[in-house]
Design a protein around this motif. Structure first.
Motif, PDB file in Angstrom:
ATOM      1  N   LEU A   1       0.802  -1.227   0.000  1.00 38.12           N
ATOM      2  CA  LEU A   1       0.000   0.000   0.000  1.00 38.12           C
ATOM      3  C   LEU A   1       0.833   1.275   0.000  1.00 38.12           C
ATOM      4  O   LEU A   1       0.390   2.299  -0.502  1.00 38.12           O
ATOM      5  CB  LEU A   1      -0.941   0.014   1.203  1.00 38.12           C
ATOM      6  N   SER A   2       2.029   1.210   0.533  1.00 41.73           N
ATOM      7  CA  SER A   2       2.863   2.420   0.530  1.00 41.73           C
ATOM      8  C   SER A   2       3.242   2.810  -0.890  1.00 41.73           C
ATOM      9  O   SER A   2       3.461   3.982  -1.182  1.00 41.73           O
ATOM     10  CB  SER A   2       4.117   2.210   1.383  1.00 41.73           C
ATOM     11  N   VAL A   3       3.288   1.845  -1.787  1.00 38.34           N
ATOM     12  CA  VAL A   3       3.602   2.123  -3.192  1.00 38.34           C
ATOM     13  C   VAL A   3       2.381   2.672  -3.913  1.00 38.34           C
ATOM     14  O   VAL A   3       2.489   3.531  -4.778  1.00 38.34           O
ATOM     15  CB  VAL A   3       4.108   0.835  -3.894  1.00 38.34           C
ATOM     16  N   TYR A   4       1.206   2.193  -3.545  1.00 38.28           N
ATOM     17  CA  TYR A   4      -0.028   2.575  -4.228  1.00 38.28           C
ATOM     18  C   TYR A   4      -0.886   3.502  -3.368  1.00 38.28           C
ATOM     19  O   TYR A   4      -2.082   3.307  -3.253  1.00 38.28           O
ATOM     20  CB  TYR A   4      -0.820   1.321  -4.611  1.00 38.28           C
ATOM     21  N   SER A   5      -0.267   4.492  -2.787  1.00 43.98           N
ATOM     22  CA  SER A   5      -1.021   5.433  -1.954  1.00 43.98           C
ATOM     23  C   SER A   5      -0.870   6.857  -2.468  1.00 43.98           C
ATOM     24  O   SER A   5      -1.000   7.806  -1.720  1.00 43.98           O
ATOM     25  CB  SER A   5      -0.569   5.329  -0.496  1.00 43.98           C
ATOM     26  N   GLY A   6      -0.621   6.982  -3.750  1.00 45.40           N
ATOM     27  CA  GLY A   6      -0.449   8.299  -4.349  1.00 45.40           C
ATOM     28  C   GLY A   6      -1.779   8.979  -4.639  1.00 45.40           C
ATOM     29  O   GLY A   6      -2.859   8.456  -4.331  1.00 45.40           O
ATOM     30  N   ALA A   7      -1.678  10.127  -5.242  1.00 48.69           N
ATOM     31  CA  ALA A   7      -2.858  10.933  -5.548  1.00 48.69           C
ATOM     32  C   ALA A   7      -3.830  10.221  -6.481  1.00 48.69           C
ATOM     33  O   ALA A   7      -5.026  10.494  -6.461  1.00 48.69           O
ATOM     34  CB  ALA A   7      -2.418  12.253  -6.174  1.00 48.69           C
ATOM     35  N   TYR A   8      -3.345   9.302  -7.283  1.00 51.08           N
ATOM     36  CA  TYR A   8      -4.189   8.632  -8.273  1.00 51.08           C
ATOM     37  C   TYR A   8      -4.681   7.261  -7.818  1.00 51.08           C
ATOM     38  O   TYR A   8      -5.329   6.561  -8.581  1.00 51.08           O
ATOM     39  CB  TYR A   8      -3.431   8.472  -9.594  1.00 51.08           C
ATOM     40  N   ASP A   9      -4.394   6.874  -6.607  1.00 50.25           N
ATOM     41  CA  ASP A   9      -4.689   5.515  -6.169  1.00 50.25           C
ATOM     42  C   ASP A   9      -5.871   5.398  -5.213  1.00 50.25           C
ATOM     43  O   ASP A   9      -5.920   4.487  -4.393  1.00 50.25           O
ATOM     44  CB  ASP A   9      -3.439   4.887  -5.555  1.00 50.25           C
ATOM     45  N   GLN A  10      -6.844   6.271  -5.345  1.00 53.34           N
ATOM     46  CA  GLN A  10      -8.031   6.173  -4.500  1.00 53.34           C
ATOM     47  C   GLN A  10      -8.892   4.970  -4.874  1.00 53.34           C
ATOM     48  O   GLN A  10      -9.734   4.533  -4.103  1.00 53.34           O
ATOM     49  CB  GLN A  10      -8.860   7.463  -4.595  1.00 53.34           C
ATOM     50  N   TRP A  11      -8.654   4.407  -6.031  1.00 56.44           N
ATOM     51  CA  TRP A  11      -9.382   3.218  -6.488  1.00 56.44           C
ATOM     52  C   TRP A  11      -9.181   2.028  -5.559  1.00 56.44           C
ATOM     53  O   TRP A  11     -10.061   1.189  -5.434  1.00 56.44           O
ATOM     54  CB  TRP A  11      -8.933   2.821  -7.897  1.00 56.44           C
ATOM     55  N   TYR A  12      -8.031   1.952  -4.903  1.00 54.19           N
ATOM     56  CA  TYR A  12      -7.686   0.766  -4.128  1.00 54.19           C
ATOM     57  C   TYR A  12      -8.717   0.465  -3.036  1.00 54.19           C
ATOM     58  O   TYR A  12      -9.183  -0.662  -2.898  1.00 54.19           O
ATOM     59  CB  TYR A  12      -6.295   0.899  -3.495  1.00 54.19           C
ATOM     60  N   PHE A  13      -9.072   1.460  -2.253  1.00 59.07           N
ATOM     61  CA  PHE A  13      -9.940   1.236  -1.095  1.00 59.07           C
ATOM     62  C   PHE A  13     -11.342   0.808  -1.514  1.00 59.07           C
ATOM     63  O   PHE A  13     -11.927  -0.098  -0.913  1.00 59.07           O
ATOM     64  CB  PHE A  13      -9.962   2.471  -0.202  1.00 59.07           C
ATOM     65  N   THR A  14     -11.867   1.417  -2.558  1.00 60.34           N
ATOM     66  CA  THR A  14     -13.190   1.046  -3.041  1.00 60.34           C
ATOM     67  C   THR A  14     -13.161  -0.343  -3.665  1.00 60.34           C
ATOM     68  O   THR A  14     -14.058  -1.153  -3.431  1.00 60.34           O
ATOM     69  CB  THR A  14     -13.704   2.078  -4.061  1.00 60.34           C
ATOM     70  N   LEU A  15     -12.133  -0.627  -4.456  1.00 60.23           N
ATOM     71  CA  LEU A  15     -12.005  -1.952  -5.063  1.00 60.23           C
ATOM     72  C   LEU A  15     -11.853  -3.019  -3.986  1.00 60.23           C
ATOM     73  O   LEU A  15     -12.477  -4.079  -4.055  1.00 60.23           O
ATOM     74  CB  LEU A  15     -10.817  -2.002  -6.032  1.00 60.23           C
ATOM     75  N   ASN A  16     -11.045  -2.759  -2.990  1.00 55.96           N
ATOM     76  CA  ASN A  16     -10.846  -3.718  -1.911  1.00 55.96           C
ATOM     77  C   ASN A  16     -12.159  -3.998  -1.183  1.00 55.96           C
ATOM     78  O   ASN A  16     -12.482  -5.154  -0.886  1.00 55.96           O
ATOM     79  CB  ASN A  16      -9.780  -3.219  -0.942  1.00 55.96           C
ATOM     80  N   SER A  17     -12.926  -2.974  -0.913  1.00 53.45           N
ATOM     81  CA  SER A  17     -14.211  -3.140  -0.244  1.00 53.45           C
ATOM     82  C   SER A  17     -15.182  -3.955  -1.113  1.00 53.45           C
ATOM     83  O   SER A  17     -15.903  -4.832  -0.609  1.00 53.45           O
ATOM     84  CB  SER A  17     -14.793  -1.765   0.075  1.00 53.45           C
ATOM     85  N   TYR A  18     -15.196  -3.659  -2.402  1.00 54.12           N
ATOM     86  CA  TYR A  18     -16.038  -4.389  -3.359  1.00 54.12           C
ATOM     87  C   TYR A  18     -15.651  -5.870  -3.392  1.00 54.12           C
ATOM     88  O   TYR A  18     -16.504  -6.752  -3.296  1.00 54.12           O
ATOM     89  CB  TYR A  18     -15.884  -3.732  -4.731  1.00 54.12           C
ATOM     90  N   VAL A  19     -14.376  -6.143  -3.494  1.00 60.43           N
ATOM     91  CA  VAL A  19     -13.887  -7.522  -3.549  1.00 60.43           C
ATOM     92  C   VAL A  19     -14.198  -8.247  -2.243  1.00 60.43           C
ATOM     93  O   VAL A  19     -14.623  -9.405  -2.252  1.00 60.43           O
ATOM     94  CB  VAL A  19     -12.380  -7.561  -3.882  1.00 60.43           C
ATOM     95  N   GLU A  20     -13.996  -7.587  -1.114  1.00 67.10           N
ATOM     96  CA  GLU A  20     -14.304  -8.207   0.182  1.00 67.10           C
ATOM     97  C   GLU A  20     -15.785  -8.583   0.267  1.00 67.10           C
ATOM     98  O   GLU A  20     -16.127  -9.661   0.755  1.00 67.10           O
ATOM     99  CB  GLU A  20     -13.940  -7.265   1.335  1.00 67.10           C
ATOM    100  N   GLY A  21     -16.664  -7.699  -0.208  1.00 66.96           N
ATOM    101  CA  GLY A  21     -18.097  -7.990  -0.193  1.00 66.96           C
ATOM    102  C   GLY A  21     -18.453  -9.168  -1.080  1.00 66.96           C
ATOM    103  O   GLY A  21     -19.251 -10.032  -0.690  1.00 66.96           O
ATOM    104  N   LEU A  22     -17.860  -9.214  -2.274  1.00 72.73           N
ATOM    105  CA  LEU A  22     -18.121 -10.336  -3.177  1.00 72.73           C
ATOM    106  C   LEU A  22     -17.550 -11.637  -2.623  1.00 72.73           C
ATOM    107  O   LEU A  22     -18.178 -12.695  -2.726  1.00 72.73           O
ATOM    108  CB  LEU A  22     -17.551 -10.055  -4.566  1.00 72.73           C
ATOM    109  N   LEU A  23     -16.375 -11.561  -2.036  1.00 72.87           N
ATOM    110  CA  LEU A  23     -15.761 -12.750  -1.450  1.00 72.87           C
ATOM    111  C   LEU A  23     -16.631 -13.310  -0.327  1.00 72.87           C
ATOM    112  O   LEU A  23     -16.847 -14.521  -0.238  1.00 72.87           O
ATOM    113  CB  LEU A  23     -14.361 -12.431  -0.935  1.00 72.87           C
TER     114      LEU A  23
END
Length: 145
Positions: A63-85
């Motif tokens: 996450l330290s690598v993907y925590s830049g200004a353009y990486d807000q997608w990560y948290f929403t995608l992670n939440s989506y994947v967790e819900g589907l899982l």
């Protein structure tokens, strides 16, 4: 600059792999949120594969690598994947077709509606483009006039 170029290339390659899996997951989840169909067994298997694979990729992502200004997608995608899982794990097939039961279909639809995976995919694509664009501007500025 060469090291930075390699760094950007590696980050974008990983984002690209995540994007590919996220698209696949969104596509098959969309197919399963509707009424039962003949090809549900195939789509259910694809969804299970994609959600487990994407969950694993996201869990080992630095996450330290993907925590830049353009990486807000990560948290929403992670939440989506967790819900589907969670929906996949809790599903109990309603018959011998190995397709999701009606309550799982409702959860899939809710996940799609709540997390807006289309926006996640667009944000991820934008992260890839913008990271490259930012690097290109640095590269161009460093070149002699």
């Amino acid at each position: 600059m060469q090291h930075e170029h390699e760094w950007v290339r590696q980050k974008n390659q990983e984002r690209g792999e995540i994007l590919k899996l996220a698209r696949k997951l969104h596509l098959v989840a969309g197919c399963l949120k509707k009424t039962p169909a003949e090809d549900d067994r195939h789509h259910w298997g694809e969804l299970q594969y994609a959600v487990y694979e994407l969950h694993e990729r996201l869990s080992i992502l630095d996450l330290s690598v993907y925590s830049g200004a353009y990486d807000q997608w990560y948290f929403t995608l992670n939440s989506y994947v967790e819900g589907l899982l969670k929906a996949v794990i809790e599903d109990e097939p309603s018959d011998s077709t190995y397709a999701p039961n009606p309550s799982t279909r409702a959860v899939l639809k809710d996940m799609e509606d709540h997390h807006n995976p289309t926006k996640i995919l667009l944000d991820l694509e934008a992260a890839i483009r913008m990271e490259f664009f930012d690097f290109k501007q640095k590269w161009d500025a460093a070149l002699p006039a």
